[in-house]
Scaffold this motif. Structure first.
Motif, short mmCIF file in Angstrom:
data_model
loop_
_atom_site.label_atom_id
_atom_site.label_comp_id
_atom_site.label_asym_id
_atom_site.label_seq_id
_atom_site.Cartn_x
_atom_site.Cartn_y
_atom_site.Cartn_z
N MET A 54 -9.88 -42.03 -7.79
CA MET A 54 -10.90 -41.42 -8.66
C MET A 54 -10.73 -41.95 -10.09
N THR A 55 -11.81 -42.43 -10.69
CA THR A 55 -11.77 -42.96 -12.04
C THR A 55 -11.62 -41.84 -13.06
N ALA A 56 -11.28 -42.27 -14.31
CA ALA A 56 -11.13 -41.27 -15.37
C ALA A 56 -12.44 -40.54 -15.64
N LEU A 57 -13.56 -41.28 -15.60
CA LEU A 57 -14.86 -40.65 -15.83
C LEU A 57 -15.17 -39.63 -14.73
N ALA A 58 -14.83 -39.98 -13.49
CA ALA A 58 -15.07 -39.05 -12.38
C ALA A 58 -14.21 -37.81 -12.52
N ARG A 59 -12.96 -37.97 -12.97
CA ARG A 59 -12.10 -36.80 -13.17
C ARG A 59 -12.63 -35.90 -14.27
N VAL A 60 -13.13 -36.54 -15.35
CA VAL A 60 -13.69 -35.74 -16.45
C VAL A 60 -14.92 -34.97 -15.97
N ALA A 118 -15.50 -34.04 -12.89
CA ALA A 118 -15.07 -33.00 -11.98
C ALA A 118 -14.56 -31.77 -12.73
N VAL A 119 -13.94 -32.00 -13.89
CA VAL A 119 -13.41 -30.87 -14.67
C VAL A 119 -14.51 -30.21 -15.49
N VAL A 120 -15.36 -31.03 -16.12
CA VAL A 120 -16.36 -30.50 -17.04
C VAL A 120 -17.63 -30.05 -16.31
N GLY A 121 -17.89 -30.64 -15.13
CA GLY A 121 -19.14 -30.38 -14.43
C GLY A 121 -19.39 -28.92 -14.10
N PRO A 122 -18.47 -28.22 -13.41
CA PRO A 122 -18.74 -26.81 -13.06
C PRO A 122 -18.97 -25.90 -14.26
#
Length: 561
Positions: A1-7, A9-13
């Motif tokens: 998982m890329t850094a953008l995807a992790r961000v 995943a954390v910020v999305g919800p």
């Protein structure tokens, strides 16, 4: 998982939750908007206030420092004017005494250091404290060398590399032994601490003020939003059939009057709905009773008409023709009674689905064969396209065949002798049948009324099939009984297409149809006319995905090999 995807995943919800709250809560929008606007106002006021305080502190410091420098100039001029010897030691001692005398004085401008820079080459500067004499900027030195009193805000450096913000004032001192530059170095730590304290106070007070304003907005909005939410909840319960629901009335203010008016409206609606329900029940009961009561005399009339019809060959021509007309109208009257009884059962919710697995190809063939005599009289060919593989669905075969007969009869009635096309397709979720004619067609306003009871596009048209005007209305009820769709596409002068879609498994909910509602030649017709193809005028769902018979499907024309 890329850094953008992790961000994400954390910020999305949390972001999705905030967007949902923003869209659905008036209270949140009002509180957030109030906090934002008040925050901007507090920020602007804070910036202006801090700027004014900073300018006031520095201006007060400058005036006090200039007054101290003027006083020091008088003392320096008086003390240096008495020096007559020009020896280096004598001048050096006089300068040291002058620095000690000036730096030891009290001052309204606060603490300061003194630096004397001789303008003669080779003479060392004299300083008080541990001030670095090079802290005096060159621009200020040039102005002082021109016999001008000047000042400049800048850092004051000390021996050891430490520095602090300060105010440097320079002025020339003329004496018999030469001209010197006298510089006062006023540190601004006290003003800096005062400004930092004011800044912290303004920030804290601003944040507290914004929070208080937001809290006040929440409380005020809550007083308005709570009755609105209560009205919305009450309206939802009313729409769900709970007609006795009412809003609570508290006080005598505008919101209380709103609740009272809402309750009066609900009471009026309840009375009208109750009256309409009673009237509807009476109408259904009347239709059912009349239909049942007419069956007995109709049976007697039918028996007599059959006898007359069977013996018509022995009657005069006029009497024989009357017997034939009587027989035809009795057939139509009997069909009308059957349709009235069926529609009354649908209205009374007294119908049940008798579903069983059936291959719809058989029903299509039976329906086509049943209307073949009508097609022959109309001069229309019936073009049938069905898959080679079975198309099995859990349906009530009697009702589905009745729908198909009604659609085919309607197409032949309005097809103007042109071919009528029937297509069948299915998959694991749904099956669909389309009936396409190329006759008079439908406008959008007519298509919106085509399923109404007893509605006719043109009441003056000559009729061949002798329909009752209830066929499409009963077909729509039968389709809904299957959780299915019955839709129509029409274009004036270019015919119409009806589409029946039912789920493969009884009780499932449809989401799309294996066949499109718009026929394949609709775009070509629009291009020929120079217009845009009509949108589906009657649709109770999103338009189905495009689909149709596969290349391996069988095509035949009824009545031909």
């Amino acid at each position: 998982m890329t850094a953008l995807a992790r961000v994400r995943a954390v910020v999305g919800p949390p972001a999705a939750w905030l967007r949902s709250r923003w869209r659905h809560s008036l209270q949140v929008r009002v509180a957030a908007t109030t906090a934002l606007v008040s925050g901007i106002v507090v920020l602007i006021i804070g910036i202006v206030l801090l700027g004014q305080i900073s300018a006031g502190l520095l201006d007060a410091k400058r005036h006090a420092a200039l007054a101290e420098a003027d006083d020091g100039l008088r003392v320096s001029t008086a003390q240096m004017s008495v020096i007559t010897a020009s020896g280096a030691d004598t001048v050096r001692n006089a300068l040291n005494n002058l620095v000690a005398n000036l730096s030891g004085k009290g001052s309204n401008a606060g603490l300061f250091d003194v630096v004397i820079l001789p303008q003669a080459v080779g003479q060392e500067p004299v300083v008080s404290g541990n001030v670095d004499p090079t802290t005096v900027p060159d621009r200020l030195r040039r102005l002082v060398s021109q016999s001008k009193q000047s000042y400049e805000f800048g850092p004051i450096r000390h021996e050891g590399g430490q520095s602090s913000p300060g105010l440097i004032i320079g002025e020339p001192v003329t004496s018999p032994v030469g001209t010197f530059g006298l510089y006062y170095l006023f540190p601004l730590q006290t003003e800096q601490r005062t400004l930092a304290l004011v800044q912290r106070t303004v920030v804290v007070a601003g944040l507290v003020l914004v929070l208080l304003v937001a809290a006040i907005a929440v409380l005020v909005t809550r007083q308005v939003v709570r009755p609105v939410r209560s009205a919305a909840a009450t309206a939802e319960r009313l729409s769900a059939g709970h007609l006795a629901e009412r809003m609570p009335v508290r006080g005598e203010d505008d919101l209380a009057r709103l609740a009272t008016s809402f309750n009066h409206m609900a009471q009026s609606l309840q009375q009208q709905i109750t009256q309409l329900e009673d009237l509807s029940r009476l109408q259904r009961r009347f239709t059912s009773d009349v239909s049942h009561e007419l069956r007995t005399p109709l049976t007697t009339v039918r028996m007599a008409a059959d006898l007359l019809y069977a013996a018509r060959d022995g009657f005069p021509t006029g009497v024989a023709r009357s017997a034939e007309l009587l027989q035809a109208e009795l057939d139509r009257f009997e069909a009308l009674l059957v349709d009235l009884l069926e529609i009354s059962r649908h209205d009374a919710r007294a119908v049940e689905l008798d579903a069983e697995p059936v291959d719809l190809r058989l029903l299509v063939d039976r329906a086509v064969d049943g209307v073949a005599p009508i097609a022959a009289r109309a001069g229309s060919d019936l073009v049938v396209r069905t898959p080679n593989a079975p198309v099995v669905a859990e349906i009530d075969p009697r009702r589905i065949e009745r729908i198909l007969r009604n659609l085919l009869g309607n197409a032949l009635e309005h097809g103007d002798g042109l071919p009528v096309e029937v297509a069948l397709a299915g998959n694991a979720d749904a099956v669909a049948v389309t009936v396409r004619d190329h006759g008079v067609g439908l406008t959008q306003s007519e298509a919106a009324l085509v399923f109404n009871r007893f509605w006719r596009a043109d009441p003056s048209r000559n009729r061949r099939t002798g329909g009752t005007g209830l066929g499409l209305a009963i077909s729509l009820e039968d389709a809904r009984l299957h959780n299915g769709w019955l839709n129509v596409w029409g274009r004036s002068g270019h015919g119409a297409q009806f589409r029946l879609t039912v789920p493969t498994r009884a009780g499932d909910v449809l989401s799309w149809s294996p066949l499109p509602l718009e026929p394949p030649d609709a775009r070509a017709l629009a291009a020929d006319d120079g217009t845009v193809a009509d949108d589906p005028a009657v649709a109770e769902h999103p338009p189905g995905a495009a689909g149709g018979p596969s290349p391996t499907d069988a095509t035949r024309v009824a009545g031909q090999s």
